[in-house]
Design a protein around this motif. Structure first.
Motif, mmCIF file in Angstrom:
data_model
loop_
_atom_site.group_PDB
_atom_site.id
_atom_site.type_symbol
_atom_site.label_atom_id
_atom_site.label_comp_id
_atom_site.label_asym_id
_atom_site.label_seq_id
_atom_site.Cartn_x
_atom_site.Cartn_y
_atom_site.Cartn_z
ATOM 1 N N GLN A 118 0.862 -1.190 0.000
ATOM 2 C CA GLN A 118 0.000 0.000 0.000
ATOM 3 C C GLN A 118 0.894 1.235 0.000
ATOM 4 N N CYS A 119 1.316 1.741 1.157
ATOM 5 C CA CYS A 119 2.275 2.853 1.088
ATOM 6 C C CYS A 119 3.633 2.349 0.618
ATOM 7 N N GLY A 120 3.913 1.081 0.859
ATOM 8 C CA GLY A 120 5.141 0.473 0.359
ATOM 9 C C GLY A 120 6.353 0.637 1.262
ATOM 10 N N PHE A 121 6.200 1.371 2.352
ATOM 11 C CA PHE A 121 7.382 1.650 3.173
ATOM 12 C C PHE A 121 7.951 0.391 3.821
ATOM 13 N N CYS A 122 7.075 -0.509 4.209
ATOM 14 C CA CYS A 122 7.534 -1.740 4.868
ATOM 15 C C CYS A 122 7.974 -2.810 3.879
ATOM 16 N N CYS B 145 3.811 -3.642 9.525
ATOM 17 C CA CYS B 145 3.113 -2.947 8.435
ATOM 18 C C CYS B 145 1.949 -2.200 9.044
ATOM 19 N N ARG B 146 1.867 -0.904 8.743
ATOM 20 C CA ARG B 146 0.794 -0.092 9.315
ATOM 21 C C ARG B 146 -0.399 0.037 8.377
ATOM 22 N N CYS B 147 -0.300 -0.534 7.170
ATOM 23 C CA CYS B 147 -1.352 -0.298 6.182
ATOM 24 C C CYS B 147 -2.242 -1.506 5.905
ATOM 25 N N THR B 148 -1.642 -2.671 5.747
ATOM 26 C CA THR B 148 -2.377 -3.761 5.110
ATOM 27 C C THR B 148 -3.177 -4.629 6.065
HETATM 28 S S1 FES Z 1 2.235 -1.025 3.120
HETATM 29 FE FE1 FES Z 1 2.378 0.766 4.350
HETATM 30 S S2 FES Z 1 3.443 0.146 6.125
HETATM 31 FE FE2 FES Z 1 3.137 -1.676 5.005
#
Ligand code: FES
Ligand code: FES
Length: 158
Positions: free
Chosen positions: A100-104, A136-139
């Protein structure tokens, strides 16, 4: 602080950097070698965003001394483009919505490459345990686990 030359292999290529051997590997990768795919999250060994492989094993590069890589092999997310397993995992992450945000994502991918090289068919519980250090904060993690399951079944012909 003393600066020394540290020579290691990164993504299959030999690299020599002049660095404080106590400097974090993350800093050397991002700032000296411009390998910015590896991310800086918590910077204290808690989130896994900075995971790279050293001699095939996942390490938190934010707390791993650059000097400790001397003579070793380092793999970053950039190197996974040349790795069939890495490419399969990346494609599955995209298809399953595991990015999602891709940071992780670089940290998850490098950890998973190490896990699946060691055991090509881990159980979901084994995957969960292996990923305990990656946040991961998004998925909500389910898409990531789906991507791993698709990769495992695809690679094992199931
Ligand atoms: S995809 Fe955003 S923190 Fe994992
Ligand atoms: S940035 Fe290294 S573990 Fe969080």
């Amino acid at each position: 602080m003393s600066i020394v030359d540290v020579t290691f292999t990164v993504n299959g290529r030999r690299a020599t950097v002049a660095t404080d051997p106590a400097a974090p590997l993350l800093e050397v990768l991002r700032e000296e070698l411009q390998l910015t795919g590896t991310k800086e999250g918590c910077n204290e060994g808690e989130c896994g965003a900075c995971t790279v492989l050293v001699d095939g094993l996942p390490v938190d590069s934010c707390i791993y001394a650059a000097g400790a890589t001397a003579g070793r092999s380092v793999e970053t997310v950039e190197g996974l483009a040349d790795d069939a397993l890495g490419r399969d995992l990346q494609a599955a992450f995209v298809a399953a919505g595991g990015v999602q945000c891709g940071f992780c994502t670089p940290g998850f991918l490098t950890t998973l490459v190490a896990v699946l090289r060691e055991n090509p068919a881990p159980s979901e519980q084994e995957v969960r345990t292996a990923l305990a250090g990656n946040i991961c904060r998004c998925t909500g993690y389910s898409q990531i686990l789906d991507a791993v399951a698709v990769t495992i079944s695809g690679r094992n012909g199931r």
